[in-house]
Write a protein that holds these residues in place. Structure first.
Motif, PDB file in Angstrom:
ATOM      1  N   LYS A   1      43.289  27.673  35.750  1.00  0.00           N
ATOM      2  CA  LYS A   1      44.622  27.717  35.138  1.00  0.00           C
ATOM      3  C   LYS A   1      44.504  28.017  33.655  1.00  0.00           C
TER       4      LYS A   1
ATOM      5  N   TYR B   1      48.764  31.769  41.232  1.00  0.00           N
ATOM      6  CA  TYR B   1      49.218  30.786  40.243  1.00  0.00           C
ATOM      7  C   TYR B   1      50.706  30.988  39.982  1.00  0.00           C
TER       8      TYR B   1
ATOM      9  N   TYR C   1      53.497  30.042  36.945  1.00  0.00           N
ATOM     10  CA  TYR C   1      53.704  29.576  35.572  1.00  0.00           C
ATOM     11  C   TYR C   1      55.199  29.633  35.272  1.00  0.00           C
TER      12      TYR C   1
ATOM     13  N   PHE D   1      51.544  26.225  32.979  1.00  0.00           N
ATOM     14  CA  PHE D   1      51.049  26.257  34.348  1.00  0.00           C
ATOM     15  C   PHE D   1      51.845  25.306  35.223  1.00  0.00           C
TER      16      PHE D   1
ATOM     17  N   TYR E   1      48.534  25.975  41.482  1.00  0.00           N
ATOM     18  CA  TYR E   1      47.499  26.943  41.840  1.00  0.00           C
ATOM     19  C   TYR E   1      47.230  26.863  43.336  1.00  0.00           C
TER      20      TYR E   1
ATOM     21  N   GLN F   1      43.531  37.083  35.702  1.00  0.00           N
ATOM     22  CA  GLN F   1      44.789  36.857  36.400  1.00  0.00           C
ATOM     23  C   GLN F   1      45.759  37.957  36.026  1.00  0.00           C
TER      24      GLN F   1
END
Lengths: 114, 114
Positions: free
Chosen positions: A101, B33, B35, B45, B48, B103
């Motif tokens: 993360k 993920y 966010y 965050f 996940y 990511q």
């Protein structure tokens, strides 16, 4: 607790100049430091990233400088162009069993003027 | 190839209603993920996924928030009994696996709670 501090909040640079954005982190377990570029209405786009085993990484006009002892890293944009006008976020992550993360800085609004 | 897609791009809902936000990760990416990007909190965050399991849910702000992922691909973030403070842009990112740091973000869903 803000783990990644970013400055400045906003930045105006003349076309052709150098834009410099700085970040500092607290957690020494962080082992990946990316920079993201975000245009209005779009998601963040991965720009460049560095691992702590190197002090500098360059990709085109973008360079990350990394100072492990000071727990600081910075983004340098050489020959800044009006198309670089965007919000830039630094981030950090550490690999755990629970994924990677990202912890983000608060962002820098860059404006490149003609 | 196709990037991360999210739907809807915009959602306006009344306080107290439930909403579902969808994320389609890059094909073959096993890590996903969520966010949240808001004016007051920046980029933070939420959760996940590795495959269909969620080893890290530490960023979910309350039990009104939940997420699932099916078939190792599409993920849905559900917010129950929405509040005005839930107004934000919800971003999804995917990564090719546990061993990969990079990511890649989708365009986000802008949620407005009236």
């Amino acid at each position: 607790q803000q783990q990644v501090k970013q400055s400045p909040q906003s930045l105006i640079v003349q076309k052709g100049g150098i834009s410099i954005i700085n970040c500092a982190y607290e957690n020494t377990a962080f082992d990946y430091f990316p920079w993201y570029q975000q245009f209005p209405g779009k998601g963040p786009a991965l720009l460049i990233a560095i691992r702590p085993d190197v002090s500098e990484k360059k990709e085109g006009r973008f360079t990350i400088s990394f100072n492990k002892s000071a727990k600081q890293f910075s983004l340098h944009i050489m020959d800044s162009q009006p198309g670089d006008s965007a919000t830039y976020f630094c981030a950090a992550s550490k690999k755990t069993g629970g994924g990677n993360k990202l912890t983000f800085g608060t962002g820098t609004q860059l404006k490149v003027e003609l | 190839g196709a990037g991360v897609s999210q739907s809807p791009s915009n959602k306006v809902t009344e306080k107290g209603k439930d909403v579902e936000l969808r994320c389609d990760p890059i094909s073959g990416h096993t890590a996903l993920y969520w966010y949240r990007q808001s004016l007051g909190q920046g980029l933070e965050f939420l959760i996940y996924f590795q495959g269909n399991s969620a080893p890290d849910k530490s960023g979910l702000p309350s039990d009104r928030f939940s997420a699932e992922r099916t078939g190792g691909s599409v993920s849905t973030l559900t917010i129950q009994r929405t509040q005005q403070e839930d107004s934000a842009v919800y971003l999804c990112a995917s990564s090719s696996g546990l061993a990969t740091y990079e990511q890649y973000f989708g365009p986000g869903t802008r949620l407005t709670v009236t």
